[in-house]
Design a protein around this motif. Sequence first.
Motif, PDB file in Angstrom:
ATOM      1  N   ASN A 679      30.486 -14.620 -19.549  1.00 50.19           N
ATOM      2  CA  ASN A 679      30.923 -15.926 -20.069  1.00 50.19           C
ATOM      3  C   ASN A 679      30.189 -17.088 -19.433  1.00 50.19           C
ATOM      4  O   ASN A 679      29.975 -18.125 -20.067  1.00 50.19           O
ATOM      5  N   ASP A 680      29.767 -16.962 -18.194  1.00 51.85           N
ATOM      6  CA  ASP A 680      29.109 -18.064 -17.496  1.00 51.85           C
ATOM      7  C   ASP A 680      27.596 -17.921 -17.498  1.00 51.85           C
ATOM      8  O   ASP A 680      26.917 -18.426 -16.614  1.00 51.85           O
ATOM      9  N   TYR A 683      26.005 -21.193 -17.832  1.00 47.82           N
ATOM     10  CA  TYR A 683      26.706 -22.200 -17.022  1.00 47.82           C
ATOM     11  C   TYR A 683      25.821 -23.373 -16.614  1.00 47.82           C
ATOM     12  O   TYR A 683      26.236 -24.521 -16.724  1.00 47.82           O
ATOM     13  N   PRO A 684      24.585 -23.174 -16.177  1.00 46.55           N
ATOM     14  CA  PRO A 684      23.771 -24.359 -15.796  1.00 46.55           C
ATOM     15  C   PRO A 684      23.518 -25.294 -16.969  1.00 46.55           C
ATOM     16  O   PRO A 684      23.367 -26.495 -16.779  1.00 46.55           O
ATOM     17  N   LEU A 685      23.452 -24.727 -18.144  1.00 43.24           N
ATOM     18  CA  LEU A 685      23.157 -25.572 -19.291  1.00 43.24           C
ATOM     19  C   LEU A 685      24.348 -26.430 -19.673  1.00 43.24           C
ATOM     20  O   LEU A 685      24.188 -27.498 -20.250  1.00 43.24           O
ATOM     21  N   SER A 686      25.537 -25.949 -19.388  1.00 40.14           N
ATOM     22  CA  SER A 686      26.730 -26.684 -19.830  1.00 40.14           C
ATOM     23  C   SER A 686      26.995 -27.912 -18.989  1.00 40.14           C
ATOM     24  O   SER A 686      27.728 -28.796 -19.400  1.00 40.14           O
ATOM     25  N   THR A 687      26.400 -28.057 -17.814  1.00 36.60           N
ATOM     26  CA  THR A 687      26.670 -29.205 -16.945  1.00 36.60           C
ATOM     27  C   THR A 687      25.616 -30.288 -17.057  1.00 36.60           C
ATOM     28  O   THR A 687      25.747 -31.347 -16.469  1.00 36.60           O
ATOM     29  N   ALA A 688      24.499 -30.029 -17.776  1.00 38.93           N
ATOM     30  CA  ALA A 688      23.432 -31.025 -17.889  1.00 38.93           C
ATOM     31  C   ALA A 688      23.669 -31.924 -19.099  1.00 38.93           C
ATOM     32  O   ALA A 688      24.561 -31.685 -19.915  1.00 38.93           O
ATOM     33  N   SER A 689      22.843 -32.937 -19.213  1.00 33.59           N
ATOM     34  CA  SER A 689      22.938 -33.833 -20.355  1.00 33.59           C
ATOM     35  C   SER A 689      22.458 -33.136 -21.606  1.00 33.59           C
ATOM     36  O   SER A 689      21.860 -32.063 -21.552  1.00 33.59           O
TER      37      SER A 689
END
Length: 709
Positions: A679-680, A683-689
């Motif tokens: 699921n994660d 994850y890094p992509l979901s926190t960026a602009s």
Amino acid sequence: MAKQNLGIPELLLLVISLGCTFILLVNSQNMNSTTNSTDNPNITTVEPSMTSDQPTTDEPTTDTAGGETTSVPEPVDPQQQTTPTRPEEMSIEYSTIQANTDIGPCTCDLTGNACDVNCCCDSDCSADDISTFSFCNNQDLSNEDRVCFSKETIYNINNDEVTTETVGGLFCIYTDNYEDRNYYTVPDTVDSIDTFDELVTEYGSYNFAKQSETNETFGDYYKYGDKIYTLFEGVKGIALGYLGLPALLVTNACTDNNPARYLVDENTECVRTVTDLATECQTLPSLSSYSYYNEIKIVAVPAYIRDMFVNVTDYNLTTVFPVTTDAPKVNASTQTPSTTPSLYSGEEFVPIRLAQPSFCENLLDIRTSCNISSFQTPTYNNVTETCSNVVTEVLYTITHNATDGIVDAEVLFVLSTVNAESFPLLQKFSTSFVKFDEEDVFARSGNPGYVIGEPLIAGNLTSYEESVDEGTEEVLITYAISLSEDRYNRMTVVTATASGTCSSDPDSRIPVVFGEDIRSGCLISVSFSDVTEACTAINAIAKQALAGEMPQSMYVAMFGNSDVGIVGDWVPVIIQEPVAEPTSIVAGQCDNVILSLSIEILYANIGSLANPQAKIVGVKYTFIPGKLTYQCVGPYCQAGTENLRQKYEIASSVAFLDVSTYPDAVLAEIPPWKVELPNDFFYPLSTASILHVHILTIMLLLMVNLLCT
């Protein structure tokens, strides 16, 4: 000229060609050097076989002028001389064997100045002699199989011709320029002990000299296969020995040096002979029960013997210990002090008890129960010329308790009355081990599948319970399989006595064990009048001898642990009888008489391929008839010999046939790939602009695309 690139096939052929050319050049140089050294056939090259520091032997010298080789002896120190001296005028001339030569062109010619039968290459055989041969023993061998021409070989196996043909493969030998590889090197003659010992050391040797006896080693307790130690009280003291189990060694004669082994159930049989029964009846120890149990005690555990040897440095199995005594005890009859050996009377030494009842047999081999309170000495009767109380069977039953060792032992005897015609006398011996406090013990022949070497389980179908259904008043019969207590006497084949006649003792028949094909036969005696007038009786005698006491409804267990109460786990024995009745149309000849019995057992492996379990699926008894003819040979072909008896063999055979069905080789479909991401994973992509997400997504897609292309 345009440059042409060579492909893989062209490069491979070029490398092979260069390699073959190099090998041919090397071999040609070797052949040239060999030829140059052998141009002069009169020159003999002698290689030194020993160094200067070895004992001097006769060195051969070469006479190049005469072309003969002579031996000139050199002086040898008499103290170092190990080979016989030769006269100086004696010239040793060895037979020369030409190198690279097949020296055995006719190996079947084994008789000089005479024609050897079936030896077609024998020069002593004429054309008429060869015409009488049924085949040729000549050896027609090829030095090398990888030649460039076909070779056909014909084998004859049971009159069925089998043809094998070999031809040259991709690479074959067209011209053999190195002939030495097809022949052995001619060895030098060994004429000294040092050279002989060097070869023995290099190539190994076997020595059958008797090994020197060493002291016994005793552990804390018996282990499987250990000898069972015994003590025997004699006049001079107590002797250490082991429990014997007579067996045959080289011949069928008994050897008494075979020891019984701990936890090993054994059955042996061998033959005793006598020269004068009247004298040896009461003097031969092997015929008396005294030799097998009286005054013998079994050592419970070997540790007791080890403790006895604390102060003994040199001992073996014939060591005699002096009799030691306890405190004096009063004898009730004489009122005088008496002493008993403390060593022999200890609880750690187990006496052998007499099992009750034992069995007695008369001259007709009829066995009855008889109580034997003590050992029975064989007794000779001068009137009947018979010897009674002769030991024919000895059965030891030993009770053990793991590391506590042997706690009890008993012996059962079969004592027979014999006469001079009973010899050679067959004796049987056995040992069986029982665990202390174990009850209702029974032996399986497999769990579940049969084990090779275990006896087949066969019994008789019987009804053991009858009841009435209260509703329908129908009589209900429950069936089960009844088995013999002797697991080795459930399915058997005929065996012969020491004289070759068919044995009438059911306990002496050969048991059928799983996986072992056997053939056994015996002899029946018939006269000319029997063959002419009593064919039916001969047929009945032969059938009884072959089949034994076979039950009417014989069933065989499918598995080695089949339950006797579940009849469905047993297969019925199919019996095929001869169609025609025995008759005698021609005098001295019986037709359709049973002469053999064929037992065929079908089994199949089931379960896992890595752990197959054998299951019996069918059993068939086939009585095979034949023609019994009274032979007119020698004394049997004279007037007045109608009652003279001839012996004919009847035989039984057992064959196990594997009818296993192996699984079909079916290729299953390739399973689909199942890929799941955590699921994660993004994850890094979901926190960026959002911009960064698009850029990273594009970069990720490009990387995946590059990896997949």
